[in-house]
Motif scaffolding. Structure first.
Motif, PDB file in Angstrom:
ATOM      1  N   ARG A  54     -32.369  22.454 -24.460  1.00  0.00           N
ATOM      2  CA  ARG A  54     -32.447  21.950 -25.831  1.00  0.00           C
ATOM      3  C   ARG A  54     -33.280  22.896 -26.709  1.00  0.00           C
ATOM      4  NH1 ARG A  54     -31.952  16.667 -28.603  1.00  0.00           N
ATOM      5  NH2 ARG A  54     -32.917  17.013 -30.641  1.00  0.00           N
ATOM      6  N   ALA A  55     -34.355  23.438 -26.149  1.00  0.00           N
ATOM      7  CA  ALA A  55     -35.188  24.372 -26.913  1.00  0.00           C
ATOM      8  C   ALA A  55     -34.399  25.626 -27.302  1.00  0.00           C
ATOM      9  CB  ALA A  55     -36.424  24.761 -26.108  1.00  0.00           C
ATOM     10  N   THR A 113     -30.921  13.572 -24.105  1.00  0.00           N
ATOM     11  CA  THR A 113     -31.967  12.624 -23.715  1.00  0.00           C
ATOM     12  C   THR A 113     -33.368  13.144 -24.042  1.00  0.00           C
ATOM     13  OG1 THR A 113     -32.221  13.529 -21.470  1.00  0.00           O
ATOM     14  CG2 THR A 113     -30.499  11.869 -21.806  1.00  0.00           C
ATOM     15  N   ILE A 114     -33.457  14.407 -24.492  1.00  0.00           N
ATOM     16  CA  ILE A 114     -34.746  15.038 -24.769  1.00  0.00           C
ATOM     17  C   ILE A 114     -35.077  14.871 -26.255  1.00  0.00           C
ATOM     18  CG2 ILE A 114     -36.054  17.197 -24.652  1.00  0.00           C
ATOM     19  CD1 ILE A 114     -35.119  16.065 -21.928  1.00  0.00           C
ATOM     20  N   PRO A 115     -36.299  14.510 -26.588  1.00  0.00           N
ATOM     21  CA  PRO A 115     -36.644  14.283 -27.999  1.00  0.00           C
ATOM     22  C   PRO A 115     -36.718  15.572 -28.812  1.00  0.00           C
ATOM     23  CG  PRO A 115     -38.593  14.050 -26.622  1.00  0.00           C
ATOM     24  CD  PRO A 115     -37.425  14.188 -25.685  1.00  0.00           C
ATOM     25  N   VAL A 116     -36.744  15.403 -30.116  1.00  0.00           N
ATOM     26  CA  VAL A 116     -36.893  16.508 -31.066  1.00  0.00           C
ATOM     27  C   VAL A 116     -38.094  17.375 -30.699  1.00  0.00           C
ATOM     28  CG1 VAL A 116     -37.618  17.013 -33.431  1.00  0.00           C
ATOM     29  CG2 VAL A 116     -35.783  15.373 -33.015  1.00  0.00           C
ATOM     30  N   GLY A 117     -37.887  18.706 -30.682  1.00  0.00           N
ATOM     31  CA  GLY A 117     -38.969  19.615 -30.338  1.00  0.00           C
ATOM     32  C   GLY A 117     -39.112  19.874 -28.861  1.00  0.00           C
ATOM     33  N   LEU A 119     -24.729  20.134 -19.756  1.00  0.00           N
ATOM     34  CA  LEU A 119     -26.045  20.495 -20.282  1.00  0.00           C
ATOM     35  C   LEU A 119     -26.334  19.775 -21.592  1.00  0.00           C
ATOM     36  CD1 LEU A 119     -25.902  24.312 -19.500  1.00  0.00           C
ATOM     37  CD2 LEU A 119     -27.506  22.681 -18.491  1.00  0.00           C
ATOM     38  N   ASN A 120     -25.319  19.635 -22.435  1.00  0.00           N
ATOM     39  CA  ASN A 120     -25.502  18.903 -23.689  1.00  0.00           C
ATOM     40  C   ASN A 120     -25.864  17.444 -23.430  1.00  0.00           C
ATOM     41  OD1 ASN A 120     -25.111  20.857 -25.730  1.00  0.00           O
ATOM     42  ND2 ASN A 120     -22.903  20.808 -25.405  1.00  0.00           N
ATOM     43  N   GLU A 121     -25.219  16.836 -22.451  1.00  0.00           N
ATOM     44  CA  GLU A 121     -25.526  15.441 -22.120  1.00  0.00           C
ATOM     45  C   GLU A 121     -26.978  15.300 -21.657  1.00  0.00           C
ATOM     46  OE1 GLU A 121     -22.739  13.822 -19.367  1.00  0.00           O
ATOM     47  OE2 GLU A 121     -21.021  14.042 -20.740  1.00  0.00           O
ATOM     48  N   GLN A 122     -27.436  16.257 -20.865  1.00  0.00           N
ATOM     49  CA  GLN A 122     -28.830  16.224 -20.409  1.00  0.00           C
ATOM     50  C   GLN A 122     -29.782  16.417 -21.586  1.00  0.00           C
ATOM     51  OE1 GLN A 122     -29.475  19.017 -17.115  1.00  0.00           O
ATOM     52  NE2 GLN A 122     -27.338  18.767 -16.509  1.00  0.00           N
TER      53      GLN A 122
END
Length: 327
Positions: free
Chosen positions: A191-192, A147-151, A141-144
Protein backbone atom coordinates in the motif's frame (compact mmCIF):
# COMPACT_ATOMS: atom_id res chain seq x y z
CA UNK A 1 18.22 31.64 -34.61
CA UNK A 2 19.01 33.81 -31.58
CA UNK A 3 18.63 30.85 -29.21
CA UNK A 4 20.90 28.64 -31.32
CA UNK A 5 23.59 31.31 -31.38
CA UNK A 6 23.31 31.83 -27.63
CA UNK A 7 23.87 28.17 -26.77
CA UNK A 8 26.34 27.48 -29.56
CA UNK A 9 24.41 25.01 -31.71
CA UNK A 10 24.65 25.48 -35.51
CA UNK A 11 21.28 26.27 -37.05
CA UNK A 12 22.07 23.68 -39.72
CA UNK A 13 21.53 20.94 -37.09
CA UNK A 14 17.91 21.95 -36.62
CA UNK A 15 14.97 20.87 -38.81
CA UNK A 16 14.46 23.10 -41.83
CA UNK A 17 10.81 23.52 -40.97
CA UNK A 18 8.87 23.38 -37.72
CA UNK A 19 5.58 21.56 -38.30
CA UNK A 20 2.29 20.98 -36.51
CA UNK A 21 1.61 17.49 -35.18
CA UNK A 22 -1.25 17.21 -37.68
CA UNK A 23 0.92 18.17 -40.69
CA UNK A 24 1.64 15.68 -43.45
CA UNK A 25 5.45 15.31 -43.50
CA UNK A 26 5.86 12.73 -46.24
CA UNK A 27 4.45 9.62 -47.88
CA UNK A 28 5.07 5.92 -47.39
CA UNK A 29 7.73 4.60 -49.74
CA UNK A 30 7.21 1.48 -51.84
CA UNK A 31 9.76 -0.49 -49.78
CA UNK A 32 8.20 0.48 -46.46
CA UNK A 33 4.69 -0.20 -47.77
CA UNK A 34 5.66 -3.76 -48.76
CA UNK A 35 7.31 -4.41 -45.40
CA UNK A 36 4.38 -3.04 -43.41
CA UNK A 37 1.58 -4.37 -45.58
CA UNK A 38 0.22 -0.88 -46.19
CA UNK A 39 -0.48 1.23 -49.28
CA UNK A 40 2.35 2.98 -51.07
CA UNK A 41 2.03 6.74 -50.89
CA UNK A 42 0.01 6.73 -47.68
CA UNK A 43 0.41 10.17 -46.01
CA UNK A 44 2.61 10.28 -42.90
CA UNK A 45 1.63 12.59 -40.03
CA UNK A 46 4.17 14.24 -37.70
CA UNK A 47 2.28 13.36 -34.47
CA UNK A 48 4.34 13.61 -31.27
CA UNK A 49 5.73 11.88 -28.20
CA UNK A 50 3.56 9.24 -26.50
CA UNK A 51 2.40 11.18 -23.42
CA UNK A 52 1.27 14.11 -25.55
CA UNK A 53 -0.61 11.77 -27.87
CA UNK A 54 -2.16 10.15 -24.80
CA UNK A 55 -3.54 13.53 -23.77
CA UNK A 56 -5.13 13.88 -27.20
CA UNK A 57 -6.52 10.36 -26.86
CA UNK A 58 -8.10 11.40 -23.57
CA UNK A 59 -10.02 14.04 -25.49
CA UNK A 60 -8.09 17.05 -24.22
CA UNK A 61 -8.51 19.69 -26.93
CA UNK A 62 -9.25 22.68 -24.70
CA UNK A 63 -7.08 24.58 -22.18
CA UNK A 64 -7.44 24.23 -18.42
CA UNK A 65 -7.36 20.43 -18.20
CA UNK A 66 -4.88 18.47 -16.06
CA UNK A 67 -4.30 14.89 -17.16
CA UNK A 68 -1.93 12.20 -15.93
CA UNK A 69 -0.89 9.15 -17.91
CA UNK A 70 0.60 6.67 -15.44
CA UNK A 71 2.07 3.41 -16.62
CA UNK A 72 5.69 2.36 -16.13
CA UNK A 73 6.50 6.04 -15.60
CA UNK A 74 4.28 9.07 -15.03
CA UNK A 75 3.42 12.11 -17.13
CA UNK A 76 1.20 14.71 -15.49
CA UNK A 77 0.47 17.82 -17.51
CA UNK A 78 -1.71 20.90 -17.71
CA UNK A 79 -2.78 22.14 -21.14
CA UNK A 80 -3.01 25.91 -21.06
CA UNK A 81 -3.38 28.89 -23.38
CA UNK A 82 -1.71 31.15 -20.80
CA UNK A 83 1.81 31.03 -19.31
CA UNK A 84 2.02 28.78 -16.24
CA UNK A 85 4.38 29.95 -13.53
CA UNK A 86 5.31 26.46 -12.45
CA UNK A 87 8.65 25.34 -11.09
CA UNK A 88 11.00 22.86 -12.79
CA UNK A 89 8.48 21.90 -15.46
CA UNK A 90 9.00 20.78 -19.04
CA UNK A 91 7.11 22.97 -21.50
CA UNK A 92 6.14 21.91 -25.02
CA UNK A 93 3.85 23.21 -27.73
CA UNK A 94 0.75 21.02 -27.41
CA UNK A 95 0.11 18.42 -30.09
CA UNK A 96 -3.14 20.12 -31.06
CA UNK A 97 -3.35 23.83 -31.92
CA UNK A 98 0.31 24.27 -31.01
CA UNK A 99 0.45 27.99 -31.74
CA UNK A 100 -2.10 28.66 -29.00
CA UNK A 101 -1.83 25.77 -26.51
CA UNK A 102 1.13 24.64 -24.39
CA UNK A 103 1.75 21.43 -22.45
CA UNK A 104 3.19 22.01 -18.96
CA UNK A 105 4.58 18.66 -17.93
CA UNK A 106 6.04 17.05 -14.82
CA UNK A 107 6.47 13.38 -14.15
CA UNK A 108 8.10 10.53 -12.31
CA UNK A 109 10.73 8.26 -13.85
CA UNK A 110 9.22 5.25 -12.09
CA UNK A 111 5.54 4.87 -11.24
CA UNK A 112 3.96 1.54 -12.11
CA UNK A 113 7.51 0.25 -12.48
CA UNK A 114 8.07 0.24 -8.72
CA UNK A 115 4.85 -1.71 -8.09
CA UNK A 116 5.88 -4.23 -10.75
CA UNK A 117 9.31 -4.46 -9.10
CA UNK A 118 7.67 -5.10 -5.72
CA UNK A 119 5.46 -7.83 -7.20
CA UNK A 120 8.37 -9.58 -8.89
CA UNK A 121 10.80 -9.22 -5.98
CA UNK A 122 8.68 -9.58 -2.86
CA UNK A 123 5.54 -11.46 -3.88
CA UNK A 124 6.65 -14.88 -5.11
CA UNK A 125 3.70 -16.59 -3.39
CA UNK A 126 1.07 -14.44 -5.13
CA UNK A 127 2.87 -14.82 -8.47
CA UNK A 128 3.01 -18.61 -8.14
CA UNK A 129 -0.70 -18.75 -7.28
CA UNK A 130 -1.44 -16.71 -10.42
CA UNK A 131 0.77 -18.98 -12.58
CA UNK A 132 -1.10 -22.05 -11.30
CA UNK A 133 -4.43 -20.58 -12.44
CA UNK A 134 -5.36 -18.74 -9.27
CA UNK A 135 -6.08 -15.10 -8.56
CA UNK A 136 -4.15 -12.39 -10.35
CA UNK A 137 -1.22 -11.36 -8.13
CA UNK A 138 -2.08 -7.64 -8.32
CA UNK A 139 -5.71 -8.34 -7.38
CA UNK A 140 -4.56 -10.39 -4.40
CA UNK A 141 -2.20 -7.65 -3.25
CA UNK A 142 -4.87 -4.98 -3.68
CA UNK A 143 -7.27 -6.98 -1.53
CA UNK A 144 -4.64 -7.23 1.21
CA UNK A 145 -3.80 -3.51 0.95
CA UNK A 146 -7.48 -2.50 1.24
CA UNK A 147 -7.39 -3.65 4.87
CA UNK A 148 -4.50 -1.28 5.68
CA UNK A 149 -5.36 2.25 6.88
CA UNK A 150 -4.36 5.52 5.23
CA UNK A 151 -0.61 6.11 5.53
CA UNK A 152 0.16 2.39 5.79
CA UNK A 153 0.50 2.79 9.57
CA UNK A 154 3.52 5.04 9.40
CA UNK A 155 5.25 3.83 6.22
CA UNK A 156 6.40 6.19 3.49
CA UNK A 157 8.10 5.23 0.23
CA UNK A 158 10.07 7.58 -2.01
CA UNK A 159 9.49 6.23 -5.54
CA UNK A 160 12.86 7.36 -6.88
CA UNK A 161 14.09 3.95 -8.01
CA UNK A 162 15.81 5.36 -11.12
CA UNK A 163 16.54 8.87 -9.93
CA UNK A 164 13.77 11.38 -10.55
CA UNK A 165 12.60 13.69 -13.28
CA UNK A 166 10.44 16.80 -12.97
CA UNK A 167 9.94 18.50 -10.57
CA UNK A 168 12.75 16.95 -8.45
CA UNK A 169 15.44 16.72 -11.17
CA UNK A 170 17.88 14.54 -9.28
CA UNK A 171 19.57 11.59 -10.97
CA UNK A 172 21.03 10.58 -7.58
CA UNK A 173 17.63 10.29 -5.85
CA UNK A 174 17.05 6.80 -4.40
CA UNK A 175 14.08 4.58 -3.73
CA UNK A 176 13.51 4.67 0.02
CA UNK A 177 11.24 2.94 2.54
CA UNK A 178 10.95 4.82 5.83
CA UNK A 179 9.14 3.77 8.99
CA UNK A 180 9.42 -0.03 8.91
CA UNK A 181 8.76 -1.96 12.09
CA UNK A 182 8.12 -5.58 13.02
CA UNK A 183 4.41 -4.76 13.05
CA UNK A 184 4.36 -4.11 9.31
CA UNK A 185 3.41 -6.74 6.75
CA UNK A 186 3.76 -7.18 3.01
CA UNK A 187 0.34 -5.55 2.62
CA UNK A 188 1.54 -2.43 4.46
CA UNK A 189 4.55 -2.09 2.18
CA UNK A 190 2.51 -2.70 -0.96
CA UNK A 191 0.00 0.00 0.00
CA UNK A 192 2.87 2.38 0.78
CA UNK A 193 4.15 1.81 -2.78
CA UNK A 194 0.73 2.74 -4.19
CA UNK A 195 0.64 5.84 -1.99
CA UNK A 196 4.15 6.82 -3.09
CA UNK A 197 3.10 7.17 -6.73
CA UNK A 198 0.10 9.26 -5.66
CA UNK A 199 2.40 11.51 -3.61
CA UNK A 200 4.61 11.87 -6.69
CA UNK A 201 1.60 12.97 -8.75
CA UNK A 202 0.63 15.52 -6.08
CA UNK A 203 4.18 16.88 -6.14
CA UNK A 204 3.94 17.26 -9.93
CA UNK A 205 0.57 19.00 -9.63
CA UNK A 206 1.79 21.43 -6.99
CA UNK A 207 4.82 22.29 -9.12
CA UNK A 208 2.41 23.23 -11.90
CA UNK A 209 0.58 25.65 -9.64
CA UNK A 210 -3.10 26.42 -9.25
CA UNK A 211 -6.00 26.47 -11.74
CA UNK A 212 -5.71 22.78 -12.58
CA UNK A 213 -9.41 22.39 -13.26
CA UNK A 214 -12.18 20.74 -11.26
CA UNK A 215 -11.00 17.14 -11.68
CA UNK A 216 -8.02 15.12 -12.88
CA UNK A 217 -8.05 12.86 -15.92
CA UNK A 218 -6.15 9.68 -15.04
CA UNK A 219 -5.13 7.04 -17.57
CA UNK A 220 -2.76 4.11 -17.84
CA UNK A 221 -2.27 0.79 -16.11
CA UNK A 222 -2.86 2.25 -12.64
CA UNK A 223 -6.56 2.73 -13.44
CA UNK A 224 -7.11 -1.03 -13.36
CA UNK A 225 -6.90 -0.90 -9.56
CA UNK A 226 -10.00 0.49 -7.84
CA UNK A 227 -7.99 0.93 -4.64
CA UNK A 228 -5.24 2.87 -6.41
CA UNK A 229 -7.74 5.19 -8.11
CA UNK A 230 -9.22 6.03 -4.71
CA UNK A 231 -5.75 6.63 -3.25
CA UNK A 232 -5.01 9.10 -6.06
CA UNK A 233 -8.23 10.97 -5.28
CA UNK A 234 -7.59 10.99 -1.53
CA UNK A 235 -3.95 12.08 -1.79
CA UNK A 236 -4.51 14.86 -4.35
CA UNK A 237 -7.91 15.99 -3.05
CA UNK A 238 -9.26 16.05 -6.61
CA UNK A 239 -12.02 13.94 -8.17
CA UNK A 240 -10.47 11.37 -10.51
CA UNK A 241 -11.96 10.56 -13.91
CA UNK A 242 -10.66 7.59 -15.92
CA UNK A 243 -11.34 6.40 -19.47
CA UNK A 244 -13.28 3.16 -19.83
CA UNK A 245 -10.87 1.95 -22.55
CA UNK A 246 -7.14 2.30 -21.90
CA UNK A 247 -5.91 3.14 -25.43
CA UNK A 248 -5.01 6.83 -25.10
CA UNK A 249 -1.71 7.22 -27.02
CA UNK A 250 -2.79 5.00 -29.92
CA UNK A 251 -6.16 6.70 -30.12
CA UNK A 252 -4.47 10.11 -30.01
CA UNK A 253 -2.31 9.23 -33.00
CA UNK A 254 -5.39 8.11 -34.93
CA UNK A 255 -7.14 11.37 -34.05
CA UNK A 256 -4.19 13.48 -35.20
CA UNK A 257 -3.83 11.47 -38.42
CA UNK A 258 -7.53 11.83 -39.16
CA UNK A 259 -7.52 15.57 -38.53
CA UNK A 260 -4.30 16.04 -40.52
CA UNK A 261 -5.61 14.23 -43.58
CA UNK A 262 -9.03 15.88 -43.39
CA UNK A 263 -10.81 12.56 -42.90
CA UNK A 264 -11.88 13.59 -39.39
CA UNK A 265 -12.72 16.84 -37.67
CA UNK A 266 -12.26 18.04 -34.12
CA UNK A 267 -16.01 17.71 -33.65
CA UNK A 268 -15.78 14.05 -34.70
CA UNK A 269 -12.94 12.93 -32.46
CA UNK A 270 -13.85 14.83 -29.29
CA UNK A 271 -16.79 12.43 -28.93
CA UNK A 272 -14.66 9.29 -29.07
CA UNK A 273 -13.35 9.00 -25.53
CA UNK A 274 -15.82 7.50 -23.05
CA UNK A 275 -15.07 8.36 -19.43
CA UNK A 276 -16.03 6.44 -16.33
CA UNK A 277 -17.79 7.90 -13.28
CA UNK A 278 -15.89 10.34 -11.08
CA UNK A 279 -14.10 8.96 -8.04
CA UNK A 280 -14.55 11.50 -5.27
CA UNK A 281 -11.89 12.08 -2.59
CA UNK A 282 -12.70 11.11 0.98
CA UNK A 283 -12.33 14.28 3.03
CA UNK A 284 -11.04 12.55 6.18
CA UNK A 285 -8.53 10.47 4.23
CA UNK A 286 -7.32 13.57 2.38
CA UNK A 287 -6.68 15.39 5.65
CA UNK A 288 -4.64 12.44 6.93
CA UNK A 289 -2.69 12.25 3.68
CA UNK A 290 -1.85 15.95 3.99
CA UNK A 291 0.22 15.11 7.07
CA UNK A 292 1.92 12.15 5.41
CA UNK A 293 2.67 14.21 2.31
CA UNK A 294 4.56 16.77 4.39
CA UNK A 295 6.74 13.95 5.73
CA UNK A 296 7.18 12.57 2.19
CA UNK A 297 8.60 15.93 1.07
CA UNK A 298 10.72 16.30 4.20
CA UNK A 299 12.34 12.86 3.87
CA UNK A 300 13.79 13.63 0.46
CA UNK A 301 15.06 17.05 1.51
CA UNK A 302 16.75 15.50 4.56
CA UNK A 303 18.32 12.59 2.66
CA UNK A 304 19.27 14.01 -0.74
CA UNK A 305 22.88 14.74 0.28
CA UNK A 306 23.26 11.19 1.61
CA UNK A 307 21.78 9.90 -1.66
CA UNK A 308 24.49 11.70 -3.62
CA UNK A 309 27.11 10.17 -1.33
CA UNK A 310 25.67 6.69 -1.96
CA UNK A 311 25.93 7.26 -5.71
CA UNK A 312 29.57 8.28 -5.36
CA UNK A 313 30.43 5.30 -3.17
CA UNK A 314 28.68 2.91 -5.52
CA UNK A 315 30.54 4.29 -8.54
CA UNK A 316 33.86 4.06 -6.70
CA UNK A 317 33.20 0.44 -5.70
CA UNK A 318 32.24 -0.50 -9.25
CA UNK A 319 35.38 1.18 -10.60
CA UNK A 320 37.55 -0.72 -8.10
CA UNK A 321 36.00 -4.05 -9.07
CA UNK A 322 36.59 -3.39 -12.75
CA UNK A 323 40.17 -2.40 -12.02
CA UNK A 324 40.77 -5.60 -10.03
CA UNK A 325 39.36 -7.71 -12.87
CA UNK A 326 41.64 -5.97 -15.34
CA UNK A 327 44.69 -6.59 -13.15
Amino acid sequence: KEMMEEIGIPLSMMPEKIVESTDIVGNLTKEAAVELGLSEGMPLIASGIDCGAANIGLGVFEPGVYAAAIGTSMCGALVSDKPVKGKNLIVWPYLYDAKKLSYYFAGGATAGAIVKWFRQTMCQFEVEVEKSGGKNAYDALNEQAETIPVGSEGLIVLPYFMGERSPVWDSDAKGTIVGLSLAHTKAHIYRAFLEAVAFSLRDAMEATGENLGESILLAGGVTKSKLWRQIFADVTGYPIVCPIHDVEANMGDVMLAGIGTGLLSYEDVKQWQVLDEKIMPNKQSHEKYNDYYKVYKSIYNNLKDDMKTLTRLSLENNANRLLQKTI
